[in-house]
Design a protein around this motif. Structure first.
Motif, short mmCIF file in Angstrom:
data_model
loop_
_atom_site.label_atom_id
_atom_site.label_comp_id
_atom_site.label_asym_id
_atom_site.label_seq_id
_atom_site.Cartn_x
_atom_site.Cartn_y
_atom_site.Cartn_z
N GLU A 28 -6.31 -14.82 16.89
CA GLU A 28 -6.85 -13.69 16.14
C GLU A 28 -8.34 -13.82 15.83
N LEU A 31 -10.43 -12.16 18.18
CA LEU A 31 -10.27 -10.71 18.33
C LEU A 31 -10.78 -9.92 17.13
N ARG A 32 -11.19 -10.62 16.08
CA ARG A 32 -11.59 -9.89 14.87
C ARG A 32 -12.92 -9.19 15.05
N ILE A 40 -12.22 -0.62 13.85
CA ILE A 40 -11.66 0.66 14.31
C ILE A 40 -10.78 1.29 13.22
N GLY A 73 -1.05 -7.20 8.58
CA GLY A 73 -1.53 -6.97 9.95
C GLY A 73 -2.41 -5.75 10.13
N GLY A 75 -5.50 -5.46 8.81
CA GLY A 75 -6.92 -5.80 8.86
C GLY A 75 -7.57 -6.17 7.55
N LYS A 76 -6.78 -6.61 6.57
CA LYS A 76 -7.36 -6.94 5.26
C LYS A 76 -8.23 -8.21 5.36
N THR A 77 -7.71 -9.22 6.05
CA THR A 77 -8.50 -10.46 6.20
C THR A 77 -9.77 -10.16 7.00
N THR A 78 -9.61 -9.37 8.05
CA THR A 78 -10.76 -9.01 8.88
C THR A 78 -11.82 -8.30 8.05
N TYR A 192 -2.15 2.70 11.41
CA TYR A 192 -3.11 3.28 12.34
C TYR A 192 -2.46 4.37 13.20
N ARG A 229 -2.14 -5.95 14.53
CA ARG A 229 -1.64 -7.29 14.89
C ARG A 229 -0.52 -7.18 15.93
N1 ATP Z 1 -9.54 -2.08 12.50
C1 ATP Z 1 -9.34 -3.05 13.40
N2 ATP Z 1 -9.96 -3.02 14.58
C2 ATP Z 1 -9.71 -3.99 15.51
N3 ATP Z 1 -8.87 -5.03 15.31
C3 ATP Z 1 -8.24 -5.10 14.15
C4 ATP Z 1 -8.44 -4.13 13.13
N4 ATP Z 1 -7.69 -4.46 12.07
C5 ATP Z 1 -7.04 -5.59 12.40
N5 ATP Z 1 -7.38 -5.98 13.65
C6 ATP Z 1 -6.86 -7.15 14.34
O1 ATP Z 1 -5.51 -7.36 13.91
C7 ATP Z 1 -5.27 -8.73 13.61
C8 ATP Z 1 -4.71 -8.85 12.23
O2 ATP Z 1 -5.68 -8.49 11.27
P1 ATP Z 1 -5.81 -9.21 9.85
O3 ATP Z 1 -5.48 -10.66 9.96
O4 ATP Z 1 -7.12 -8.85 9.29
O5 ATP Z 1 -4.66 -8.46 9.06
P2 ATP Z 1 -4.23 -8.62 7.53
O6 ATP Z 1 -4.05 -7.25 6.99
O7 ATP Z 1 -5.14 -9.53 6.81
O8 ATP Z 1 -2.81 -9.30 7.66
P3 ATP Z 1 -2.13 -10.32 6.62
O9 ATP Z 1 -1.98 -9.56 5.36
O10 ATP Z 1 -0.82 -10.63 7.30
O11 ATP Z 1 -3.04 -11.51 6.55
C9 ATP Z 1 -6.59 -9.45 13.85
O12 ATP Z 1 -6.55 -10.08 15.11
C10 ATP Z 1 -7.64 -8.37 13.90
O13 ATP Z 1 -8.59 -8.67 14.88
#
Ligand code: ATP
Length: 354
Positions: A28, A31-32, A40, A73, A75-78, A192, A229
């Motif tokens: 991941e 890909l972030r 997106i 999944g 995108g909160k961490t991202t 999404y 994700r």
């Molecule tokens: N808006 C976006 N555009 C492109 N890729 C995204 C987007 N949001 C999430 N991703 C991709 O999806 C994956 C999961 O994202 P992320 O870890 O940020 O989710 P999360 O909400 O923090 O999940 P968790 O709560 O399980 O930690 C990552 O690889 C990220 O690159």
């Protein structure tokens, strides 16, 4: 531990589960998206956050504390990493369950540098004493460290540098109001749209060096349950299939064939989801049927049906939870290629309890 939507009974990770598995964690990072422009979808949250960050930068200060809520999944961490990058600040990542004692939090807070972003995932799972310490830290950039025990204990105030807390939660409703109120900005992340996930798949394919057609990306997006994700994970499985069974190029047909092998159907349902719907339709005429009976019919625990299969089926409008039991909606009949029973004449109780 009871099962959840992401892990079926038996423990193996689900291909369509939204919580990160070991392989996700490994890939991941690559890909972030790195800035808001690359992120997106989530148009509303992105625009609001852009304003918050621009204003903070213009003032030369730190950004207000940010709360991000939404399913795993999305995108909160991202986004938290993007907030740090946009502010030109370092980021420290931790989670609620990792902070069981106020002292754990005090040691993290006291080592933050000026302007640093502290990402606190699953903030609703922090212990109560840590939570109370966080109130003061967020508001006054100060904590009281208690030294000693019993009547001789003294509280030593400790000044903190200004920092930005980014809290993430899947359950905003579980946060106590005093904590929620201390965030200057709250962004709710939505599932999404397929067109957005298509762009996520196209972007990830580019980064992973996978050749993919627009139709191939759309096919994967449609099966990804609104979650980036899952889209990225399905892309990796389709890539494997394309390499082994074809020439490596992901077309619509290759994506559909690959995901059939993995038993993820055109709408993103997996084997368990379909088993629940099939039992409901074939054995109980579409319901209403009690949860326990339904669980016995599919050979699963009651909790597995309720917590693993049902949330997505309900979200998709395929299953309804009614006071009289579980009911398949007309969309469920159509999805399994069957004709829903004819509605009874007005005034007579029917299958759907109306
Ligand atoms: N808006 C976006 N555009 C492109 N890729 C995204 C987007 N949001 C999430 N991703 C991709 O999806 C994956 C999961 O994202 P992320 O870890 O940020 O989710 P999360 O909400 O923090 O999940 P968790 O709560 O399980 O930690 C990552 O690889 C990220 O690159």
């Amino acid at each position: 531990m009871s099962p959840d939507e992401n892990t079926p009974a038996g423990g193996a990770e689900r291909l369509v589960g939204a919580v990160a598995d070991g392989e996700d964690t490994a890939v991941e990072a690559a890909l972030r998206p790195k800035d808001l422009g690359e992120f997106i979808g989530q148009t509303r949250v992105r625009e609001q956050l852009d304003l918050v960050l621009r204003a903070a930068r213009a003032r030369g200060g730190t950004a207000d504390h940010v709360l991000l809520s939404g399913a795993p999944g999305l995108g909160k961490t991202t986004l938290s990493m993007i907030i740090a990058a946009e502010m030109g600040a370092p980021i420290r990542i931790t989670s609620g369950p990792a902070i069981q004692h106020a002292g754990d939090l005090a040691s993290i807070l006291s080592s933050l540098t000026d302007g640093e972003v502290l990402f606190l995932d699953e903030i609703h799972r922090m212990s109560r004493p840590a939570e109370e310490m966080l109130y003061m830290a967020m508001e006054d950039f100060r904590v009281d460290v208690v030294v000693g025990k019993g009547p001789g204990a003294t509280a030593i105030p400790l000044e903190l540098p200004p920092f930005t807390l980014v809290g993430a939660t899947t359950r905003a409703g579980l946060l106590p109001p005093p904590l929620r109120d201390r965030f200057g900005f709250t962004g709710h992340m939505e599932f999404y749209e397929p067109a957005e996930l298509e762009r996520v798949v196209g972007r990830s394919a580019g980064l992973l060096d996978v050749e993919i057609s627009a139709e191939g990306a759309a096919e994967i997006a449609g099966r990804s349950r609104g979650t980036p994700r899952i889209a990225n994970r399905l892309l990796r499985r389709v890539r494997d299939y394309a390499q082994v069974r074809a020439d490596g190029v992901v077309t619509r047909e290759i994506a559909a064939q690959a995901l059939e092998v993995y038993e993820v159907d055109a709408r993103g349902l997996d084997r368990l989801d379909r088993a629940v719907l099939r039992a409901l339709l074939e054995l109980f005429g579409g319901g209403p049927v009690g949860l326990s009976t339904l669980a016995v019919a599919v050979g699963e625990e009651r909790e597995t049906v309720e917590e693993v299969a049902e949330p997505f089926l309900v979200r998709e409008g395929l299953l309804a939870r009614t006071p009289r039991g579980r009911v398949a909606t007309p969309a469920a009949w159509h999805h399994l290629g069957r004709t829903p029973p004819v509605a009874p004449p007005a005034g007579q109780p029917g299958l759907f309890g109306t």
